[in-house]
Every structure is written in structure tokens, then in C-alpha cells.
Write a protein that holds these residues in place. Structure first.
Motif, mmCIF file in Angstrom:
data_model
loop_
_atom_site.group_PDB
_atom_site.id
_atom_site.type_symbol
_atom_site.label_atom_id
_atom_site.label_comp_id
_atom_site.label_asym_id
_atom_site.label_seq_id
_atom_site.Cartn_x
_atom_site.Cartn_y
_atom_site.Cartn_z
ATOM 1 N N GLN A 8 29.658 69.550 0.027
ATOM 2 C CA GLN A 8 30.222 68.393 -0.342
ATOM 3 C C GLN A 8 31.433 67.830 -0.362
ATOM 4 O O GLN A 8 32.401 68.788 -0.740
ATOM 5 C CB GLN A 8 29.769 68.253 -1.647
ATOM 6 N N THR A 9 32.020 66.850 0.279
ATOM 7 C CA THR A 9 33.412 66.359 0.404
ATOM 8 C C THR A 9 33.645 65.572 -1.027
ATOM 9 O O THR A 9 32.796 64.315 -0.775
ATOM 10 C CB THR A 9 33.769 65.817 1.681
ATOM 11 N N ARG A 11 36.063 62.956 -2.307
ATOM 12 C CA ARG A 11 37.175 61.999 -1.706
ATOM 13 C C ARG A 11 37.913 61.211 -2.590
ATOM 14 O O ARG A 11 37.236 60.356 -3.440
ATOM 15 C CB ARG A 11 36.746 61.592 -0.586
ATOM 16 N N ASP A 76 40.850 65.166 0.057
ATOM 17 C CA ASP A 76 39.577 65.623 0.293
ATOM 18 C C ASP A 76 39.447 66.995 -0.239
ATOM 19 O O ASP A 76 40.034 67.819 0.485
ATOM 20 C CB ASP A 76 39.130 65.578 2.025
ATOM 21 N N PHE A 77 38.456 67.162 -1.085
ATOM 22 C CA PHE A 77 38.003 68.474 -1.740
ATOM 23 C C PHE A 77 36.780 68.962 -1.217
ATOM 24 O O PHE A 77 35.888 68.263 -1.374
ATOM 25 C CB PHE A 77 38.115 68.212 -3.329
ATOM 26 N N CYS A 78 36.816 69.935 -0.393
ATOM 27 C CA CYS A 78 35.677 70.483 0.496
ATOM 28 C C CYS A 78 35.591 71.887 0.702
ATOM 29 O O CYS A 78 36.798 72.386 1.215
ATOM 30 C CB CYS A 78 35.499 69.716 1.772
ATOM 31 N N GLU A 81 38.790 74.146 -0.081
ATOM 32 C CA GLU A 81 40.056 73.686 0.666
ATOM 33 C C GLU A 81 40.306 72.021 0.274
ATOM 34 O O GLU A 81 39.454 71.353 -0.119
ATOM 35 C CB GLU A 81 39.840 73.478 2.338
ATOM 36 N N THR A 83 42.256 68.955 1.506
ATOM 37 C CA THR A 83 43.125 68.208 2.313
ATOM 38 C C THR A 83 43.800 66.805 2.138
ATOM 39 O O THR A 83 43.067 66.026 1.482
ATOM 40 C CB THR A 83 42.378 67.742 4.027
ATOM 41 N N ARG A 140 46.607 70.787 4.933
ATOM 42 C CA ARG A 140 45.435 71.693 4.384
ATOM 43 C C ARG A 140 45.830 72.858 3.525
ATOM 44 O O ARG A 140 46.646 73.717 4.043
ATOM 45 C CB ARG A 140 44.612 72.318 5.499
#
Length: 145
Positions: A8-9, A11, A76-78, A81, A83, A140
Motif C-alpha cells: 500500500q502506498t 501519499r 509516498d510511504f510504501c 521506503e 519517496t 528515495r
């Protein structure tokens, strides 16, 4: 055989006027978002993320404002990581200079961003818009050691 759900991202996105007051606005928004994700002031990446955001939004303000009245900041938390994306509509894709500006007006911001990302085990990239009229600066960073 069970099929795993894709990662799941999560955002966070903030549209900013490309003006100096947007730099502290971006930092406040990111600080609040990080805290909501459990990354408080003591988290090892918090200062890095805030400094990267400050440098990239400052660069957009200083260099892209005449052609890009708005700048977009996205986190973006995924899948372990984070980004960081900062997009503007100025076509120049900058590279870190080997030496700062001779007039003392700066020049170390992108070098600092690249170094911070590398020290955290991450990386940077500049992606031009398909129409050539803008770009996204990406950083990243691993969320887990």
C-alpha cells in the motif's frame, strides 16, 4: 496458494505557491505528516527529510518561480521506503555543481540533498516531464535500517 496484497502506498501531497513563504509551509506540513506516521523529532530520518524538503522547495522558489507559479510536494510511504517528490514546471533539470557559486549565492543545495540521501542508504533522481516543460526531483530514503 495465497496471493499477497500489493504494498500500500500512503501519499501526502501539498500544492504550494512558488514563493519564499512556501518553504516553511512545506516543512510544517511534512513535520506534521511524519509525526502522524510515527516519525517524530527523534526519528533518525526526520531531520534528513525536513532538510531535503527545504532544499528542494527552496530551489523551486529560487529557480523555477518565473515559469512555475505552483510547486507540488509529494511524499509516498510504501514498502519500507519514503519517496520525496518536488515538481515544478521549469524545463531545466539541474545537476549538483562541483563548486559553489563564485558570488557566494549558494550552489550546495543539490549536493547536500544527494549526500544526505546517500548517507541514509537512498538515492536521488531528476525526471523530466514527458512534454519537456518541467521536472520532478525525487529522493528515495529507506524507512528501515
Amino acid at each position: 496458494m495465497a496471493v499477497a496484497d500489493p504494498p500500500q502506498t500512503v501519499r501526502y501531497c501539498l500544492s504550494l505557491a512558488t514563493v519564499p513563504a512556501s518553504v516553511p509551509e512545506a516543512r510544517r506540513g511534512v513535520r506534521t505528516e511524519l509525526a502522524a506516521r510515527g516519525m517524530d523529532a527523534d526519528h533518525p530520518l526526520t531531520d534528513t527529510v525536513l532538510l531535503v524538503v527545504s532544499e528542494l522547495v527552496t530551489n523551486a522558489v529560487r529557480h523555477a518561480a518565473p515559469r512555475s507559479p505552483r510547486t507540488t510536494l509529494q511524499l509516498d510511504f510504501c514498502a519500507g521506503e519514503l519517496t520525496i517528490r518536488v515538481h515544478d514546471r521549469h524545463p531545466h533539470c539541474p545537476r549538483p555543481p562541483e563548486v559553489p557559486h563564485q558570488d557566494g549565492s549558494g550552489g550546495w543545495g543539490l549536493s547536500l540533498v544527494h549526500e544526505l540521501a546517500a548517507l541514509a542508504g537512498g538515492g536521488t533522481e531528476t525526471v523530466a516531464d514527458e512534454d519537456g516543460g518541467g521536472k520532478t526531483m525525487l529522493v528515495r530514503l529507506p524507512l528501515e535500517p
